[in-house]
Motif scaffolding. Sequence first.
Motif, mmCIF file in Angstrom:
data_model
loop_
_atom_site.group_PDB
_atom_site.id
_atom_site.type_symbol
_atom_site.label_atom_id
_atom_site.label_comp_id
_atom_site.label_asym_id
_atom_site.label_seq_id
_atom_site.Cartn_x
_atom_site.Cartn_y
_atom_site.Cartn_z
ATOM 1 N N ALA A 12 0.842 -1.201 0.000
ATOM 2 C CA ALA A 12 0.000 0.000 0.000
ATOM 3 C C ALA A 12 0.877 1.252 0.000
ATOM 4 C CB ALA A 12 -0.914 0.001 1.216
ATOM 5 N N LEU A 13 0.397 2.280 -0.649
ATOM 6 C CA LEU A 13 1.125 3.541 -0.713
ATOM 7 C C LEU A 13 1.236 4.142 0.678
ATOM 8 C CD1 LEU A 13 2.346 5.418 -2.936
ATOM 9 C CD2 LEU A 13 0.167 6.664 -2.891
ATOM 10 N N LEU A 14 2.439 4.532 1.068
ATOM 11 C CA LEU A 14 2.618 5.176 2.364
ATOM 12 C C LEU A 14 1.857 6.497 2.396
ATOM 13 C CD1 LEU A 14 6.455 4.678 3.010
ATOM 14 C CD2 LEU A 14 4.573 3.547 4.215
ATOM 15 N N PRO A 15 1.304 6.883 3.550
ATOM 16 C CA PRO A 15 0.643 8.183 3.640
ATOM 17 C C PRO A 15 1.644 9.306 3.387
ATOM 18 C CG PRO A 15 0.965 7.231 5.822
ATOM 19 C CD PRO A 15 1.299 6.155 4.834
ATOM 20 N N ALA A 16 1.164 10.387 2.803
ATOM 21 C CA ALA A 16 2.034 11.501 2.450
ATOM 22 C C ALA A 16 1.817 12.684 3.379
ATOM 23 C CB ALA A 16 1.803 11.928 1.007
ATOM 24 N N ILE A 17 2.890 13.440 3.589
ATOM 25 C CA ILE A 17 2.824 14.717 4.293
ATOM 26 C C ILE A 17 3.179 15.811 3.292
ATOM 27 C CG2 ILE A 17 3.853 16.158 6.094
ATOM 28 C CD1 ILE A 17 4.327 13.672 7.747
ATOM 29 N N LEU A 18 2.263 16.748 3.095
ATOM 30 C CA LEU A 18 2.522 17.895 2.238
ATOM 31 C C LEU A 18 3.417 18.869 2.990
ATOM 32 C CD1 LEU A 18 1.820 19.567 -0.353
ATOM 33 C CD2 LEU A 18 -0.069 20.551 0.986
ATOM 34 N N CYS A 19 4.514 19.286 2.374
ATOM 35 C CA CYS A 19 5.510 20.127 3.038
ATOM 36 C C CYS A 19 5.542 21.512 2.395
ATOM 37 C CB CYS A 19 6.883 19.480 2.957
ATOM 38 S SG CYS A 19 6.946 17.816 3.684
ATOM 39 N N ASP A 96 -6.662 30.770 -5.267
ATOM 40 C CA ASP A 96 -6.784 29.862 -6.407
ATOM 41 C C ASP A 96 -5.416 29.339 -6.848
ATOM 42 O OD1 ASP A 96 -9.502 30.153 -6.464
ATOM 43 O OD2 ASP A 96 -9.529 31.576 -8.126
ATOM 44 N N THR A 97 -4.432 30.232 -6.878
ATOM 45 C CA THR A 97 -3.084 29.831 -7.301
ATOM 46 C C THR A 97 -2.487 28.827 -6.326
ATOM 47 O OG1 THR A 97 -2.702 31.963 -8.394
ATOM 48 C CG2 THR A 97 -0.767 30.667 -7.819
ATOM 49 N N ILE A 98 -2.625 29.087 -5.044
ATOM 50 C CA ILE A 98 -2.123 28.158 -4.029
ATOM 51 C C ILE A 98 -2.807 26.806 -4.164
ATOM 52 C CG2 ILE A 98 -2.089 27.668 -1.540
ATOM 53 C CD1 ILE A 98 -1.763 30.720 -1.109
ATOM 54 N N ASP A 99 -4.126 26.825 -4.308
ATOM 55 C CA ASP A 99 -4.877 25.575 -4.448
ATOM 56 C C ASP A 99 -4.423 24.786 -5.668
ATOM 57 O OD1 ASP A 99 -6.378 25.841 -2.176
ATOM 58 O OD2 ASP A 99 -8.191 26.567 -3.185
ATOM 59 N N SER A 100 -4.203 25.483 -6.774
ATOM 60 C CA SER A 100 -3.787 24.814 -8.000
ATOM 61 C C SER A 100 -2.425 24.144 -7.829
ATOM 62 C CB SER A 100 -3.744 25.824 -9.148
ATOM 63 O OG SER A 100 -3.327 25.214 -10.350
ATOM 64 N N ILE A 101 -1.494 24.844 -7.183
ATOM 65 C CA ILE A 101 -0.166 24.281 -6.955
ATOM 66 C C ILE A 101 -0.254 23.040 -6.069
ATOM 67 C CG2 ILE A 101 2.015 24.688 -5.739
ATOM 68 C CD1 ILE A 101 1.826 27.610 -6.695
ATOM 69 N N ILE A 102 -0.980 23.156 -4.978
ATOM 70 C CA ILE A 102 -1.083 22.037 -4.039
ATOM 71 C C ILE A 102 -1.795 20.856 -4.688
ATOM 72 C CG2 ILE A 102 -2.179 21.294 -1.878
ATOM 73 C CD1 ILE A 102 -1.584 24.069 -0.762
ATOM 74 N N TYR A 103 -2.864 21.133 -5.417
ATOM 75 C CA TYR A 103 -3.605 20.062 -6.080
ATOM 76 C C TYR A 103 -2.724 19.311 -7.082
ATOM 77 C CZ TYR A 103 -7.069 17.740 -9.039
ATOM 78 O OH TYR A 103 -7.775 16.811 -9.757
ATOM 79 N N ASP A 104 -1.985 20.051 -7.891
ATOM 80 C CA ASP A 104 -1.118 19.418 -8.890
ATOM 81 C C ASP A 104 -0.052 18.550 -8.219
ATOM 82 O OD1 ASP A 104 -2.540 20.611 -10.908
ATOM 83 O OD2 ASP A 104 -1.075 22.212 -11.275
ATOM 84 N N GLY A 168 -11.597 30.493 -5.527
ATOM 85 C CA GLY A 168 -11.596 31.045 -4.184
ATOM 86 C C GLY A 168 -12.774 31.970 -3.953
ATOM 87 N N SER A 169 -13.356 32.509 -5.013
ATOM 88 C CA SER A 169 -14.455 33.451 -4.861
ATOM 89 C C SER A 169 -15.750 32.782 -4.453
ATOM 90 C CB SER A 169 -14.668 34.214 -6.169
ATOM 91 O OG SER A 169 -15.001 33.323 -7.220
ATOM 92 N N ASN A 170 -15.840 31.463 -4.587
ATOM 93 C CA ASN A 170 -17.096 30.809 -4.231
ATOM 94 C C ASN A 170 -17.048 30.142 -2.858
ATOM 95 O OD1 ASN A 170 -15.684 28.413 -4.523
ATOM 96 N ND2 ASN A 170 -16.628 27.844 -6.468
ATOM 97 N N GLY A 171 -15.925 30.257 -2.174
ATOM 98 C CA GLY A 171 -15.857 29.754 -0.817
ATOM 99 C C GLY A 171 -15.624 28.279 -0.704
ATOM 100 N N LEU A 172 -15.382 27.584 -1.807
ATOM 101 C CA LEU A 172 -15.204 26.141 -1.733
ATOM 102 C C LEU A 172 -13.735 25.795 -1.556
ATOM 103 C CD1 LEU A 172 -17.731 25.016 -4.486
ATOM 104 C CD2 LEU A 172 -18.050 25.033 -2.008
ATOM 105 N N GLY A 173 -12.964 25.946 -2.600
ATOM 106 C CA GLY A 173 -11.542 25.666 -2.495
ATOM 107 C C GLY A 173 -11.234 24.189 -2.573
ATOM 108 N N LEU A 174 -9.959 23.889 -2.539
ATOM 109 C CA LEU A 174 -9.475 22.520 -2.607
ATOM 110 C C LEU A 174 -9.988 21.712 -1.423
ATOM 111 C CD1 LEU A 174 -7.514 20.433 -3.900
ATOM 112 C CD2 LEU A 174 -5.724 21.405 -2.456
#
Length: 305
Positions: A12-19, A96-104, A168-174
């Motif tokens: 199984a894939l080890l859990p990841a920590i976003l840094c 939005d930019t932060i979310d896009s980077i983190i999502y990718d 980000g304007s709709n309050g949802l986000g990643l």
Amino acid sequence: MAARPTHDSNGALLPAILCLHGGGSNATVFKIQTRRLIWQLEKQFRFVFAQAPIEGTPGFGMLPVFASCAPFYRWVNRRFKIGESDVETTPAAEVDTIDSIIYDVMQANGGVDSFKGVMGFSQGARLTAGLLLRQKIQERDLAASSSSSESSGTDTGTATTTTTPSSGSNGLGLKTKFAFGIMIGGPYPPIGLTPSPSPSPSGPDDNDNDNDIDIDIDIETSMIADYKLLKDIPTVHAWGRDDHIRPGCEALARLCESDHSFQMDFDGGHHLPLKDVEAKDLCDLIMAAWYAGGGKYAVGADESY
């Protein structure tokens, strides 16, 4: 050098920590700064590093040690000063930019669901708090919406959750699914990732509109009230005893204080632990937060017992 494990002994894939690195730093620098933690925990977690979008001047402690690692980046444009305010709002475009980077980054490293922790230093720690807070707000609002639908007898059908970044304007986000967070050298307050109010059409210097002032106060009061949600997720807080922003770090730790919030200080200033024994202590707290968040111990695929 042997490759770091990516899967456990069961495949199984080890859990990841976003840094998330600090302001005026970059992913390469943060990899170097966290090396003692990675040496201790690499068979339990995958450490995945994201890089901020805004190029700028080197941050505190970058020069001359990390001069060769330039250029340097920051997560948000605003240069927040400790004690300036109890909230920090962020423009929707920057969110939005932060979310896009983190999502990718997440999608390229096992998918959003495989990221169980988030760790940040300095500005990255404040962003860590902001990500955790937004996640808890999303969870609260989703639960409230479901409860409202049930009480009204509305058939909402099968619930689905998207993990793609939303405006980000709709309050949802990643949509993240972090089980715990780690904040090192990170001062209060969290970086806000929920929509911030648009400036008044009359301009920022117009103080004659009492309604605009009241709205701003109401928004700030609401944001501060939401901070209590951070007590609902396991966190680790660490700072240097001589850190020039230590009071802000202690304030952020108090914000998250609960039975599953863990704190430590260590020798030195605004940096990660430099002594192996203190790095080991921090790793122990990270594991405690992981367990508190429902995590289990994993055995790396290259380990045998």
